[in-house]
Design a protein around this motif. Structure first.
Motif, short mmCIF file in Angstrom:
data_model
loop_
_atom_site.label_atom_id
_atom_site.label_comp_id
_atom_site.label_asym_id
_atom_site.label_seq_id
_atom_site.Cartn_x
_atom_site.Cartn_y
_atom_site.Cartn_z
N GLN A 219 3.73 12.04 -9.58
CA GLN A 219 4.23 10.87 -8.83
C GLN A 219 3.30 10.54 -7.66
O GLN A 219 2.99 9.37 -7.41
CB GLN A 219 5.64 11.15 -8.31
N ALA A 220 2.84 11.57 -6.96
CA ALA A 220 2.05 11.36 -5.74
C ALA A 220 0.72 10.68 -6.03
O ALA A 220 0.25 9.85 -5.24
CB ALA A 220 1.81 12.69 -5.03
N ILE A 221 0.12 10.99 -7.17
CA ILE A 221 -1.21 10.43 -7.46
C ILE A 221 -1.16 8.96 -7.85
O ILE A 221 -2.21 8.34 -8.06
CB ILE A 221 -1.96 11.25 -8.53
N LYS A 222 0.03 8.39 -7.88
CA LYS A 222 0.15 6.94 -8.12
C LYS A 222 -0.12 6.15 -6.84
O LYS A 222 -0.26 4.93 -6.88
CB LYS A 222 1.54 6.62 -8.66
N ALA A 223 -0.19 6.84 -5.69
CA ALA A 223 -0.42 6.17 -4.41
C ALA A 223 -1.83 5.58 -4.36
O ALA A 223 -2.72 5.97 -5.12
CB ALA A 223 -0.23 7.16 -3.27
N ASP A 224 -2.01 4.63 -3.45
CA ASP A 224 -3.31 3.98 -3.28
C ASP A 224 -4.25 4.81 -2.41
O ASP A 224 -5.46 4.89 -2.66
CB ASP A 224 -3.12 2.60 -2.61
N ILE A 225 -3.69 5.41 -1.35
CA ILE A 225 -4.46 6.25 -0.43
C ILE A 225 -3.83 7.63 -0.41
O ILE A 225 -2.63 7.77 -0.13
CB ILE A 225 -4.51 5.64 0.99
N ILE A 226 -4.63 8.64 -0.72
CA ILE A 226 -4.12 10.00 -0.89
C ILE A 226 -4.86 10.96 0.03
O ILE A 226 -6.10 11.01 0.03
CB ILE A 226 -4.29 10.45 -2.36
N PHE A 227 -4.10 11.72 0.82
CA PHE A 227 -4.68 12.77 1.65
C PHE A 227 -4.74 14.05 0.82
O PHE A 227 -3.73 14.49 0.28
CB PHE A 227 -3.80 13.05 2.88
N LEU A 228 -5.92 14.65 0.73
CA LEU A 228 -6.08 15.92 0.04
C LEU A 228 -6.05 17.01 1.10
O LEU A 228 -7.04 17.27 1.78
CB LEU A 228 -7.40 15.95 -0.73
N ALA A 229 -4.89 17.64 1.26
CA ALA A 229 -4.68 18.61 2.33
C ALA A 229 -4.40 20.00 1.77
O ALA A 229 -3.56 20.74 2.28
CB ALA A 229 -3.53 18.15 3.23
N VAL A 230 -5.12 20.34 0.69
CA VAL A 230 -4.99 21.67 0.09
C VAL A 230 -6.16 22.54 0.53
O VAL A 230 -7.10 22.07 1.17
CB VAL A 230 -4.96 21.56 -1.46
N MET B 245 0.85 -1.19 0.00
CA MET B 245 0.00 0.00 0.00
C MET B 245 0.89 1.25 0.00
O MET B 245 1.79 1.38 0.82
CB MET B 245 -0.90 -0.01 1.24
N LYS B 246 0.62 2.16 -0.92
CA LYS B 246 1.40 3.39 -1.00
C LYS B 246 0.52 4.57 -0.60
O LYS B 246 -0.67 4.62 -0.92
CB LYS B 246 1.95 3.59 -2.41
N TYR B 247 1.14 5.54 0.11
CA TYR B 247 0.42 6.68 0.64
C TYR B 247 1.02 7.98 0.11
O TYR B 247 2.22 8.05 -0.16
CB TYR B 247 0.48 6.69 2.17
N ALA B 248 0.18 9.00 0.00
CA ALA B 248 0.65 10.32 -0.41
C ALA B 248 -0.16 11.39 0.28
O ALA B 248 -1.33 11.19 0.65
CB ALA B 248 0.54 10.48 -1.93
N ILE B 249 0.47 12.54 0.47
CA ILE B 249 -0.19 13.73 1.00
C ILE B 249 -0.03 14.82 -0.06
O ILE B 249 1.11 15.15 -0.45
CB ILE B 249 0.45 14.20 2.32
N GLY C 252 11.51 13.59 8.52
CA GLY C 252 11.95 12.20 8.67
C GLY C 252 12.39 11.59 7.36
O GLY C 252 12.01 12.07 6.28
N PRO C 253 13.17 10.51 7.43
CA PRO C 253 13.70 9.89 6.21
C PRO C 253 12.63 9.23 5.33
O PRO C 253 12.85 9.03 4.15
CB PRO C 253 14.69 8.84 6.75
N GLY C 254 11.49 8.90 5.89
CA GLY C 254 10.45 8.24 5.11
C GLY C 254 9.48 9.20 4.43
O GLY C 254 8.51 8.78 3.82
N ILE C 255 9.78 10.51 4.54
CA ILE C 255 8.91 11.54 3.94
C ILE C 255 9.55 11.93 2.60
O ILE C 255 10.56 12.60 2.57
CB ILE C 255 8.77 12.75 4.87
N ALA C 256 8.94 11.47 1.51
CA ALA C 256 9.55 11.60 0.19
C ALA C 256 8.91 12.72 -0.63
O ALA C 256 7.73 12.62 -1.00
CB ALA C 256 9.42 10.29 -0.57
N PRO C 257 9.67 13.79 -0.94
CA PRO C 257 9.13 14.84 -1.80
C PRO C 257 8.84 14.28 -3.18
O PRO C 257 9.63 13.49 -3.71
CB PRO C 257 10.27 15.87 -1.86
N ALA C 258 7.71 14.66 -3.76
CA ALA C 258 7.33 14.11 -5.06
C ALA C 258 6.62 15.17 -5.89
O ALA C 258 6.15 16.18 -5.37
CB ALA C 258 6.39 12.91 -4.85
N THR C 259 6.55 14.90 -7.17
CA THR C 259 5.72 15.74 -8.03
C THR C 259 4.27 15.29 -7.85
O THR C 259 4.01 14.19 -7.35
CB THR C 259 6.11 15.59 -9.50
N LEU C 260 3.36 16.12 -8.28
CA LEU C 260 1.95 15.74 -8.21
C LEU C 260 1.70 14.48 -9.03
O LEU C 260 0.97 13.57 -8.60
CB LEU C 260 1.08 16.90 -8.72
#
Length: 199
Positions: free
Chosen positions: A55-66, A1-5, A45-53
């Protein structure tokens, strides 16, 4: 499972810290170049990966925090969000109800994100509170979840537990969801309620 914010302001960063505390990897994205916020992500933290939009939308669960007003810009990133669980962390405070067609703001977002399985959640706490360790005096800080998709709500509840929170499911968007949504210049009755659940 992949996650994105998606969204890396105070709220997005508070969510990222919850992932970092739990040792769960998550991508973070904005409409800006990831290098613009890479240092902030690395400090969390080391597990927080900066990504392009993209890239991020490839995640399974996405937080929409805009900001609520920006949700349509994010929705355009995919023609169809089928298979994605979208956690709506936005608050439409100050948006006239007539601009929403009299619907809950989450219903409007669900319509913009075609095919997404939407769960309203993690939005009732201000960033400064969400930022804190959810383990409090032997209890766990509560997060409210509302969705018309019970299976999606269940998956988000499991994630909330893995992040150290105690999820409480409120039912559908048109019923329980209204408890945690702004309507015009009024806040839902559960907004800002900082509750702790003890087993």
């Amino acid at each position: 499972m992949k996650y994105a914010i998606i969204g890396f302001g105070k709220l997005g960063q508070a969510l990222a810290r919850a992932f970092a505390r739990s040792g769960i990897e998550v991508s973070v994205a904005t409409t800006r170049d990831p290098q613009d916020f890479a240092a902030v992500a690395a400090a969390i933290g080391p597990g927080i990966a900066p990504a392009t939009l993209t890239q991020a939308i490839k995640a399974d669960i996405i937080f929409l925090a805009v900001r609520f007003e920006s949700h349509r810009d994010v929705a355009k990133a995919l023609a169809n969000w089928e298979g994605k669980i979208l956690i709506d962390v936005t608050n439409a405070y100050g948006v006239p109800p007539e601009d929403l067609g009299g619907q809950p703001s989450s219903t409007v977002i669900a319509q913009a994100f075609t095919g997404a399985r939407l769960v309203k959640g993690f939005n009732h706490l201000v960033a400064g509170v969400l930022d804190q360790d959810p383990a409090i005096q032997g209890g766990k800080r509560v997060v409210f979840l509302a969705s018309d998709d019970e299976a999606a709500a269940g998956e988000v509840a499991t994630l909330a537990e893995n992040l150290g929170f105690s999820p409480i499911r409120l039912g559908g968007l048109a019923e329980g969801g209204l408890l945690v949504q702004a309507r015009g210049n009024n806040w839902g009755p559960l907004i800002f309620k900082d509750l702790v659940k003890f087993d």
